[in-house]
Design a protein around this motif. Structure first.
Motif, mmCIF file in Angstrom:
data_model
loop_
_atom_site.group_PDB
_atom_site.id
_atom_site.type_symbol
_atom_site.label_atom_id
_atom_site.label_comp_id
_atom_site.label_asym_id
_atom_site.label_seq_id
_atom_site.Cartn_x
_atom_site.Cartn_y
_atom_site.Cartn_z
ATOM 1 N N GLY A 2 -15.413 5.887 15.031
ATOM 2 C CA GLY A 2 -15.376 5.151 16.284
ATOM 3 C C GLY A 2 -16.448 4.101 16.436
ATOM 4 N N SER A 3 -17.261 3.871 15.382
ATOM 5 C CA SER A 3 -18.315 2.855 15.457
ATOM 6 C C SER A 3 -17.831 1.554 14.838
ATOM 7 N N SER A 4 -18.378 0.457 15.307
ATOM 8 C CA SER A 4 -17.952 -0.855 14.845
ATOM 9 C C SER A 4 -19.076 -1.561 14.109
ATOM 10 N N GLY A 5 -18.728 -2.198 12.999
ATOM 11 C CA GLY A 5 -19.687 -3.020 12.265
ATOM 12 C C GLY A 5 -19.463 -4.479 12.608
ATOM 13 N N GLY A 6 -19.391 -5.323 11.607
ATOM 14 C CA GLY A 6 -19.203 -6.750 11.850
ATOM 15 C C GLY A 6 -17.964 -7.285 11.170
ATOM 16 N N GLY A 7 -16.936 -7.616 11.944
ATOM 17 C CA GLY A 7 -15.731 -8.204 11.377
ATOM 18 C C GLY A 7 -15.946 -9.656 11.011
ATOM 19 N N THR A 8 -14.973 -10.238 10.315
ATOM 20 C CA THR A 8 -15.140 -11.606 9.815
ATOM 21 C C THR A 8 -14.045 -12.563 10.278
ATOM 22 N N ASN A 9 -13.059 -12.071 10.998
ATOM 23 C CA ASN A 9 -11.912 -12.906 11.319
ATOM 24 C C ASN A 9 -11.757 -13.076 12.825
ATOM 25 N N ASN A 10 -12.859 -13.372 13.511
ATOM 26 C CA ASN A 10 -12.825 -13.518 14.961
ATOM 27 C C ASN A 10 -12.086 -14.793 15.357
ATOM 28 N N GLY A 11 -11.302 -14.708 16.417
ATOM 29 C CA GLY A 11 -10.595 -15.893 16.884
ATOM 30 C C GLY A 11 -9.615 -15.544 17.989
ATOM 31 N N ILE A 12 -9.057 -16.558 18.616
ATOM 32 C CA ILE A 12 -8.042 -16.376 19.651
ATOM 33 C C ILE A 12 -6.686 -16.366 18.971
ATOM 34 N N LYS A 13 -5.964 -15.256 19.091
ATOM 35 C CA LYS A 13 -4.730 -15.073 18.325
ATOM 36 C C LYS A 13 -3.931 -13.919 18.912
ATOM 37 N N PRO A 14 -2.649 -13.794 18.522
ATOM 38 C CA PRO A 14 -1.864 -12.642 18.970
ATOM 39 C C PRO A 14 -2.418 -11.348 18.382
ATOM 40 N N LEU A 15 -2.130 -10.248 19.048
ATOM 41 C CA LEU A 15 -2.540 -8.942 18.559
ATOM 42 C C LEU A 15 -1.597 -8.466 17.456
ATOM 43 N N PRO A 16 -2.050 -7.590 16.574
ATOM 44 C CA PRO A 16 -1.200 -7.120 15.474
ATOM 45 C C PRO A 16 -0.156 -6.117 15.946
ATOM 46 N N SER A 17 0.932 -6.033 15.192
ATOM 47 C CA SER A 17 1.996 -5.081 15.506
ATOM 48 C C SER A 17 2.256 -4.109 14.360
ATOM 49 N N ARG A 18 1.501 -4.257 13.266
ATOM 50 C CA ARG A 18 1.739 -3.421 12.086
ATOM 51 C C ARG A 18 0.446 -3.269 11.284
ATOM 52 N N ILE A 19 0.310 -2.113 10.624
ATOM 53 C CA ILE A 19 -0.775 -1.930 9.666
ATOM 54 C C ILE A 19 -0.158 -1.670 8.303
ATOM 55 N N ASN A 20 -0.641 -2.389 7.314
ATOM 56 C CA ASN A 20 -0.102 -2.286 5.950
ATOM 57 C C ASN A 20 -1.275 -2.457 4.990
ATOM 58 N N CYS A 21 -1.753 -1.351 4.432
ATOM 59 C CA CYS A 21 -2.899 -1.450 3.536
ATOM 60 C C CYS A 21 -2.992 -0.243 2.602
ATOM 61 N N ILE A 22 -3.830 -0.405 1.596
ATOM 62 C CA ILE A 22 -4.134 0.658 0.624
ATOM 63 C C ILE A 22 -5.643 0.843 0.646
ATOM 64 N N TRP A 23 -6.108 2.101 0.715
ATOM 65 C CA TRP A 23 -7.543 2.331 0.759
ATOM 66 C C TRP A 23 -7.960 3.490 -0.143
ATOM 67 N N ILE A 24 -9.242 3.437 -0.516
ATOM 68 C CA ILE A 24 -9.844 4.467 -1.357
ATOM 69 C C ILE A 24 -10.588 5.445 -0.460
ATOM 70 N N SER A 25 -10.327 6.741 -0.592
ATOM 71 C CA SER A 25 -11.100 7.778 0.084
ATOM 72 C C SER A 25 -12.058 8.358 -0.945
ATOM 73 N N TYR A 26 -13.331 7.972 -0.838
ATOM 74 C CA TYR A 26 -14.315 8.362 -1.865
ATOM 75 C C TYR A 26 -14.569 9.868 -1.876
ATOM 76 N N ALA A 27 -14.646 10.486 -0.731
ATOM 77 C CA ALA A 27 -14.919 11.922 -0.682
ATOM 78 C C ALA A 27 -13.783 12.734 -1.297
ATOM 79 N N GLU A 28 -12.560 12.232 -1.170
ATOM 80 C CA GLU A 28 -11.393 12.929 -1.733
ATOM 81 C C GLU A 28 -11.076 12.466 -3.147
ATOM 82 N N ASN A 29 -11.709 11.347 -3.553
ATOM 83 C CA ASN A 29 -11.446 10.761 -4.865
ATOM 84 C C ASN A 29 -9.954 10.481 -5.052
ATOM 85 N N CYS A 30 -9.367 9.838 -4.052
ATOM 86 C CA CYS A 30 -7.940 9.494 -4.140
ATOM 87 C C CYS A 30 -7.679 8.224 -3.339
#
Length: 359
Positions: free
Chosen positions: A77-105
């Motif tokens: 729930g904590s926020s760091g520093g994003g890089t794509n700030n701007g005035i724009k529509p909100l997203p309607s979908r999430i589509n990504c692949i990520w690494i879970s280091y603790a699970e090694n998967c």
């Protein structure tokens, strides 16, 4: 030789075809211009001790925001520093692949998100207050995406003094093809290197030593972050022992990543509200002479969860109060969870207080 009538028919068909092809694009362009736009930035987080890194992908819709922001180092729930700030529509979908280091998967998700709820939150906004500018209406400025073990994904709308959950989603384990990995540059290829993954888990800038030691020998608590999302009807109450003292502002941060500030009418009314279990709470108060004080309490997770479970095990719809008692010297706070004639003292709560130079 093509006769004139055939040329005319052929031309009409071409025109009709081009027109049909253009209609969806024009409609999309028209819809895009009508979509509500807000100034916001994307960000990612994970629970402390369970770092992740987005390999590729992000938030999609009539805009795109990459979630590839490096290894997460903060808390749930904590926020760091994003890089794509701007005035724009909100997203309607999430589509990504990520690494879970603790699970090694690796996990993948491609899911619609609650766009309507997000738009409603950003449109309505919320009241904010500070000593310099007074009370004002403001709105959210961050779409925060949290990744927890087990493929859990939570999205929040975040702003100064308030964080609200938009929705919870679920990814699935995924294997990136070796042929794809072989084509990556040296930096990206490290994401799939066993030695580098191990080094991430040993890096004290990513996982503080005390956190790593606390987790040593323990299995990953899958499902914990869903448990955090359980809500109970409760409210904070305050007892200022010095006559004439009064609490004037409260900041609540919950284990599920949500946060809120209470002041003015909302603090005076102090209605019961369905909230997750609080992780910490800060508040300010004044003594009878107008001297300002501040305090912060951080709850022991096991103790406060046991207390809530005890009170709500037979009636999840019950109401309770977290009572904060400030001593006569204005330098210490004790905390009780109360429900009817029952009460549990939260003695493991860590308390910090201070005397403010502001009046």
């Amino acid at each position: 030789m093509i006769k004139p009538i055939k040329l005319l028919i052929f031309g009409l068909l071409i025109s009709l075809t081009v027109s049909c092809q253009n209609k969806p694009q024009n409609r999309m362009l028209e819809d895009y211009t009508k979509l509500p736009k807000f100034e916001w930035v994307e960000n990612v987080c994970s629970p402390l001790g369970y770092p992740i890194e987005v390999y590729r992908g992000g938030l999609e819709g009539d805009t795109y925001a990459s979630l590839s922001q490096g290894v997460t180092t903060g808390e749930w729930g904590s926020s760091g520093g994003g890089t794509n700030n701007g005035i724009k529509p909100l997203p309607s979908r999430i589509n990504c692949i990520w690494i879970s280091y603790a699970e090694n998967c690796t996990y993948s998700i491609d899911s619609e998100i609650d766009y309507e709820r997000m738009v409603k939150l950003f449109k309505e906004g919320y009241p904010d207050s500070n000593r310099k500018f007074g009370k004002k209406q403001t709105t959210f400025d961050t779409v925060l995406v949290g990744f927890a073990p087990g493929g859990i994904v939570v999205i929040w709308a975040m702003g100064a003094g308030r964080t609200v959950e938009v929705g919870r989603y679920k990814g699935e384990k995924y294997t990136v093809p070796q042929a794809e990995i072989d084509k990556l540059d040296n930096h990206k290829r490290l994401l799939f290197d066993a030695t580098d993954r191990k080094n991430i888990m040993l890096n004290t800038k990513v996982i503080p030593l005390e956190v790593r030691e606390a987790h040593a020998g323990k299995s990953i608590p899958f499902g914990l972050w869903d448990t955090y999302r359980t809500r109970y009807s409760w409210r904070p109450t305050y007892v200022v022992r010095e006559e004439g003292g009064q609490v004037d502002e409260v900041r609540i941060g919950c284990f599920n990543g949500e946060a809120e500030n209470l002041f003015d009418e909302e603090l005076v009314e102090n209605k019961y509200k369905k909230r997750a279990i609080p992780k910490g709470l800060g508040f300010g108060w004044k003594d009878k002479n107008g001297q300002n004080y501040g305090g912060h309490v951080k709850f022991d997770e096991q103790e406060i969860f046991n207390a809530f479970n005890e009170f709500y095990k037979d009636d999840i719809k019950g109401e309770s109060e977290l009572q904060f008692s400030i001593n006569y010297a204005n330098d210490y706070v004790t905390v009780l969870l109360k429900q009817g004639d029952k009460e549990i003292r939260l003695s493991k709560t860590k308390v910090t207080t201070y005397k403010s130079s502001l009046k």
